[in-house]
Design a protein around this motif. Structure first.
Motif, PDB file in Angstrom:
ATOM      1  N   THR A   7       0.822  -1.206   0.000  1.00  0.00           N
ATOM      2  CA  THR A   7       0.000   0.000   0.000  1.00  0.00           C
ATOM      3  C   THR A   7       0.856   1.257   0.000  1.00  0.00           C
ATOM      4  OG1 THR A   7      -0.109  -0.057   2.419  1.00  0.00           O
ATOM      5  CG2 THR A   7      -1.928  -1.074   1.221  1.00  0.00           C
ATOM      6  N   VAL A   8       0.261   2.311  -0.498  1.00  0.00           N
ATOM      7  CA  VAL A   8       0.854   3.645  -0.456  1.00  0.00           C
ATOM      8  C   VAL A   8      -0.259   4.607  -0.057  1.00  0.00           C
ATOM      9  CG1 VAL A   8       1.916   5.513  -1.765  1.00  0.00           C
ATOM     10  CG2 VAL A   8       2.600   3.143  -2.213  1.00  0.00           C
ATOM     11  N   GLN A   9       0.019   5.492   0.878  1.00  0.00           N
ATOM     12  CA  GLN A   9      -0.960   6.507   1.257  1.00  0.00           C
ATOM     13  C   GLN A   9      -0.301   7.872   1.211  1.00  0.00           C
ATOM     14  OE1 GLN A   9      -2.659   6.322   5.226  1.00  0.00           O
ATOM     15  NE2 GLN A   9      -4.476   7.464   4.607  1.00  0.00           N
ATOM     16  N   LYS A  10      -0.809   8.716   0.316  1.00  0.00           N
ATOM     17  CA  LYS A  10      -0.344  10.094   0.233  1.00  0.00           C
ATOM     18  C   LYS A  10      -1.494  10.997   0.653  1.00  0.00           C
ATOM     19  CE  LYS A  10       2.267  11.653  -2.925  1.00  0.00           C
ATOM     20  NZ  LYS A  10       2.762  12.134  -4.242  1.00  0.00           N
ATOM     21  N   VAL A  11      -1.248  11.776   1.686  1.00  0.00           N
ATOM     22  CA  VAL A  11      -2.235  12.689   2.249  1.00  0.00           C
ATOM     23  C   VAL A  11      -3.400  11.888   2.841  1.00  0.00           C
ATOM     24  CG1 VAL A  11      -3.678  14.709   1.868  1.00  0.00           C
ATOM     25  CG2 VAL A  11      -1.554  14.460   0.598  1.00  0.00           C
ATOM     26  N   HIS A  12      -4.351  11.452   2.025  1.00  0.00           N
ATOM     27  CA  HIS A  12      -5.538  10.768   2.551  1.00  0.00           C
ATOM     28  C   HIS A  12      -5.834   9.477   1.797  1.00  0.00           C
ATOM     29  CE1 HIS A  12      -9.331  10.309   4.592  1.00  0.00           C
ATOM     30  NE2 HIS A  12     -10.025  10.435   3.485  1.00  0.00           N
ATOM     31  N   LYS A  13      -5.642   9.495   0.497  1.00  0.00           N
ATOM     32  CA  LYS A  13      -6.013   8.357  -0.340  1.00  0.00           C
ATOM     33  C   LYS A  13      -5.056   7.183  -0.178  1.00  0.00           C
ATOM     34  CE  LYS A  13      -9.315  10.700  -2.462  1.00  0.00           C
ATOM     35  NZ  LYS A  13     -10.744  10.384  -2.326  1.00  0.00           N
ATOM     36  N   ILE A  14      -5.644   5.976  -0.211  1.00  0.00           N
ATOM     37  CA  ILE A  14      -4.865   4.739  -0.112  1.00  0.00           C
ATOM     38  C   ILE A  14      -4.894   4.046  -1.467  1.00  0.00           C
ATOM     39  CG2 ILE A  14      -4.634   2.508   1.057  1.00  0.00           C
ATOM     40  CD1 ILE A  14      -6.323   3.725   3.356  1.00  0.00           C
ATOM     41  N   SER A  15      -3.738   3.688  -1.977  1.00  0.00           N
ATOM     42  CA  SER A  15      -3.675   2.933  -3.226  1.00  0.00           C
ATOM     43  C   SER A  15      -3.018   1.582  -2.973  1.00  0.00           C
ATOM     44  CB  SER A  15      -2.907   3.701  -4.308  1.00  0.00           C
ATOM     45  OG  SER A  15      -1.616   4.037  -3.856  1.00  0.00           O
ATOM     46  N   VAL A  16      -3.456   0.584  -3.717  1.00  0.00           N
ATOM     47  CA  VAL A  16      -2.956  -0.786  -3.576  1.00  0.00           C
ATOM     48  C   VAL A  16      -2.162  -1.143  -4.828  1.00  0.00           C
ATOM     49  CG1 VAL A  16      -3.589  -3.205  -3.252  1.00  0.00           C
ATOM     50  CG2 VAL A  16      -4.949  -1.408  -2.171  1.00  0.00           C
ATOM     51  N   HIS A  17      -0.979  -1.675  -4.618  1.00  0.00           N
ATOM     52  CA  HIS A  17      -0.101  -2.044  -5.727  1.00  0.00           C
ATOM     53  C   HIS A  17       0.344  -3.492  -5.556  1.00  0.00           C
ATOM     54  CE1 HIS A  17       0.535   2.300  -6.818  1.00  0.00           C
ATOM     55  NE2 HIS A  17       0.213   2.418  -5.538  1.00  0.00           N
ATOM     56  N   GLY A  18       0.930  -4.042  -6.600  1.00  0.00           N
ATOM     57  CA  GLY A  18       1.445  -5.401  -6.521  1.00  0.00           C
ATOM     58  C   GLY A  18       2.796  -5.511  -7.193  1.00  0.00           C
ATOM     59  N   LYS A  19       3.662  -6.358  -6.666  1.00  0.00           N
ATOM     60  CA  LYS A  19       5.009  -6.496  -7.219  1.00  0.00           C
ATOM     61  C   LYS A  19       5.629  -7.806  -6.780  1.00  0.00           C
ATOM     62  CE  LYS A  19       9.365  -4.002  -7.747  1.00  0.00           C
ATOM     63  NZ  LYS A  19      10.146  -5.258  -7.829  1.00  0.00           N
ATOM     64  N   ASP A  20       6.470  -8.379  -7.640  1.00  0.00           N
ATOM     65  CA  ASP A  20       7.269  -9.527  -7.226  1.00  0.00           C
ATOM     66  C   ASP A  20       8.514  -8.994  -6.523  1.00  0.00           C
ATOM     67  OD1 ASP A  20       7.983  -8.393  -9.641  1.00  0.00           O
ATOM     68  OD2 ASP A  20       9.037 -10.176 -10.336  1.00  0.00           O
ATOM     69  N   GLY A  21       8.704  -9.425  -5.299  1.00  0.00           N
ATOM     70  CA  GLY A  21       9.806  -8.900  -4.504  1.00  0.00           C
ATOM     71  C   GLY A  21       9.397  -7.649  -3.747  1.00  0.00           C
ATOM     72  N   VAL A  22      10.396  -6.934  -3.247  1.00  0.00           N
ATOM     73  CA  VAL A  22      10.153  -5.737  -2.442  1.00  0.00           C
ATOM     74  C   VAL A  22      10.199  -4.503  -3.339  1.00  0.00           C
ATOM     75  CG1 VAL A  22      11.047  -4.325  -0.546  1.00  0.00           C
ATOM     76  CG2 VAL A  22      11.122  -6.816  -0.391  1.00  0.00           C
ATOM     77  N   PRO A  23       9.215  -3.615  -3.253  1.00  0.00           N
ATOM     78  CA  PRO A  23       9.266  -2.388  -4.063  1.00  0.00           C
ATOM     79  C   PRO A  23      10.491  -1.570  -3.691  1.00  0.00           C
ATOM     80  CG  PRO A  23       7.581  -2.221  -2.369  1.00  0.00           C
ATOM     81  CD  PRO A  23       8.034  -3.642  -2.368  1.00  0.00           C
ATOM     82  N   HIS A  24      11.113  -0.954  -4.682  1.00  0.00           N
ATOM     83  CA  HIS A  24      12.334  -0.213  -4.409  1.00  0.00           C
ATOM     84  C   HIS A  24      12.186   1.254  -4.802  1.00  0.00           C
ATOM     85  CE1 HIS A  24      12.667  -1.779  -8.566  1.00  0.00           C
ATOM     86  NE2 HIS A  24      13.213  -0.624  -8.831  1.00  0.00           N
ATOM     87  N   TRP A  25      13.066   2.052  -4.256  1.00  0.00           N
ATOM     88  CA  TRP A  25      13.071   3.485  -4.536  1.00  0.00           C
ATOM     89  C   TRP A  25      13.593   3.723  -5.937  1.00  0.00           C
ATOM     90  CZ3 TRP A  25      16.140   7.403  -6.139  1.00  0.00           C
ATOM     91  CH2 TRP A  25      15.796   8.714  -5.795  1.00  0.00           C
ATOM     92  N   ARG A  26      13.006   4.688  -6.619  1.00  0.00           N
ATOM     93  CA  ARG A  26      13.543   5.109  -7.904  1.00  0.00           C
ATOM     94  C   ARG A  26      13.213   6.578  -8.104  1.00  0.00           C
ATOM     95  NH1 ARG A  26       9.147   1.747  -9.354  1.00  0.00           N
ATOM     96  NH2 ARG A  26       7.510   2.810 -10.537  1.00  0.00           N
ATOM     97  N   ALA A  27      13.953   7.221  -8.966  1.00  0.00           N
ATOM     98  CA  ALA A  27      13.843   8.665  -9.134  1.00  0.00           C
ATOM     99  C   ALA A  27      12.459   9.084  -9.601  1.00  0.00           C
ATOM    100  CB  ALA A  27      14.900   9.156 -10.116  1.00  0.00           C
TER     101      ALA A  27
END
Length: 370
Positions: free
Chosen positions: A335-355
């Motif tokens: 999950t990611v929550q910015k300010v108020h909204k919650i979004s659900v994502h999916g990925k193989d492995g751990v999500p990583h930081w990118r520019a």
């Protein structure tokens, strides 16, 4: 831009103009390139990058899931948007309304005296209220936020469970000494980043029939926490079992509001290190399922009037799924929550930081007593 082109641009401008253009780039300002030849060279330089983005978008749409570059297809298709500063910022009036609503729900479990008493003589509910203050949610507050009424029998059982939980919490190595000395400020400081809440298997009711708590029912009851879809298509995750699976059983939990950064270590290792730092058995500290994470975010939002777990990180959960168009490959829902909204994502492995998406991988610890 080639080195030669960059030199021509730099030499043809005075320092102030060049500095202003650099500032404009940081603020996403657009400037027209007056020289046709230079414009053509610049276009040729970025063509490969644009082609790559188009191909990634096309592959994402074919897969039908929100994944590694999910935000590209979301922005194009109008599906569950990740949201930038322009799309998911609530206006100040809406935020003030949510805070006022939460404040009206805040009620002390019992009237507290002006001066802190001897904590060791207080009932568990008052102990929790003194230590966590507004971050302790009584069962009555849960009822108001969830629109659900506990039966007299269940209310007594959950109150008893709270007493057991608080007793175990104050016996943990890091809290026991301060508790024995009745050092309330020390305990408040120790748990300053935690919230004590109750996970209930039901929310609301229809004609007296409780509604099982699931992501589906949470979206139905609290739509403001989720992105709306303009094309009336279901979100990618609605086709997977975890979308409709309910909470397993009622229980009190202690939630850490500060995420553990998983850039260099896996969530499992970070949780184990967290348990060690608190002198707790590893099995007492766990991550959250996708449902538990969303439930906790909504409950805190409703009762505190603030998005306690929102931040610039992707929260790894215990929930996994197998993509419909693939076999044998498990992906993690996060999950990611910015300010108020919650979004659900999916990925193989751990999500990583990118520019292009500056979110750190993280995990939110939860303390669960046996």
């Amino acid at each position: 831009m080639s080195d030669t082109t960059a030199e021509i641009v730099a030499l043809s401008m005075d320092p102030k103009t060049l500095a202003q253009l650099i500032i404009g780039l940081e603020e996403d300002e657009e400037h027209r390139v007056e020289d046709p030849g230079m414009a053509g060279e610049l276009a040729a330089q970025v063509k490969d990058d644009i082609d790559q983005l188009v191909e990634l978008k096309h592959n994402q749409e074919a897969d039908g899931e929100e994944d590694h570059f999910g935000e590209l297809s979301e922005a194009a298709e109008g599906t569950e948007l990740f949201g930038d500063d322009n799309t998911d910022l609530e206006d100040s009036a809406a935020q003030e309304e949510r805070k006022a609503k939460a404040q009206s729900r805040q009620s002390a479990p019992s009237p507290l005296p002006a001066e802190p008493p001897d904590l060791r003589t207080q009932p568990p509910q008052d102990q929790a209220h003194w230590i966590f203050m507004e971050r302790f949610f009584s069962l009555q507050q849960h009822e108001e936020a969830l629109g659900y009424s506990f039966s007299a029998e269940n209310l007594a059982l959950h109150q008893e469970a709270l007493g057991t939980f608080v007793e175990q919490l104050l016996r943990t190595p890091r809290a026991a000494e301060a508790y024995e000395r009745n050092e309330l400020p020390s305990l408040q400081k120790l748990f300053a980043s935690h919230v004590l809440l109750f996970r209930n298997p039901c929310i609301g009711d229809t004609s007296g029939k409780p509604i099982p708590c699931s992501i589906d029912s949470l979206r139905e009851r609290f739509p403001s926490y989720f992105y709306r879809k303009s094309n009336n298509k279901p979100n990618w995750y609605q086709k997977y079992p975890f979308y409709s699976e309910p909470v397993n059983s009622p229980r009190w939990v202690l939630c850490e509001s500060q995420h553990l950064n998983c850039t260099f270590r896996t969530p499992e290792r970070k949780l184990a290190s967290y348990a060690k730092s608190w002198d707790l058995p590893p099995e007492w500290v766990q991550g959250k399922t996708i449902l538990e994470d969303i439930y906790d975010r909504i409950l805190c939002g409703e009762l505190l009037g603030e998005d306690l777990f929102a931040g610039n990180y992707s929260n790894c959960t215990l929930t996994t799924y197998v993509p419909k168009k693939k076999t044998g490959l498990k992906k993690m829902a996060y999950t990611v929550q910015k300010v108020h909204k919650i979004s659900v994502h999916g990925k193989d492995g751990v999500p990583h930081w990118r520019a292009s998406r500056r979110l750190w991988p993280g995990v939110l610890p939860t303390v669960l007593f046996p």
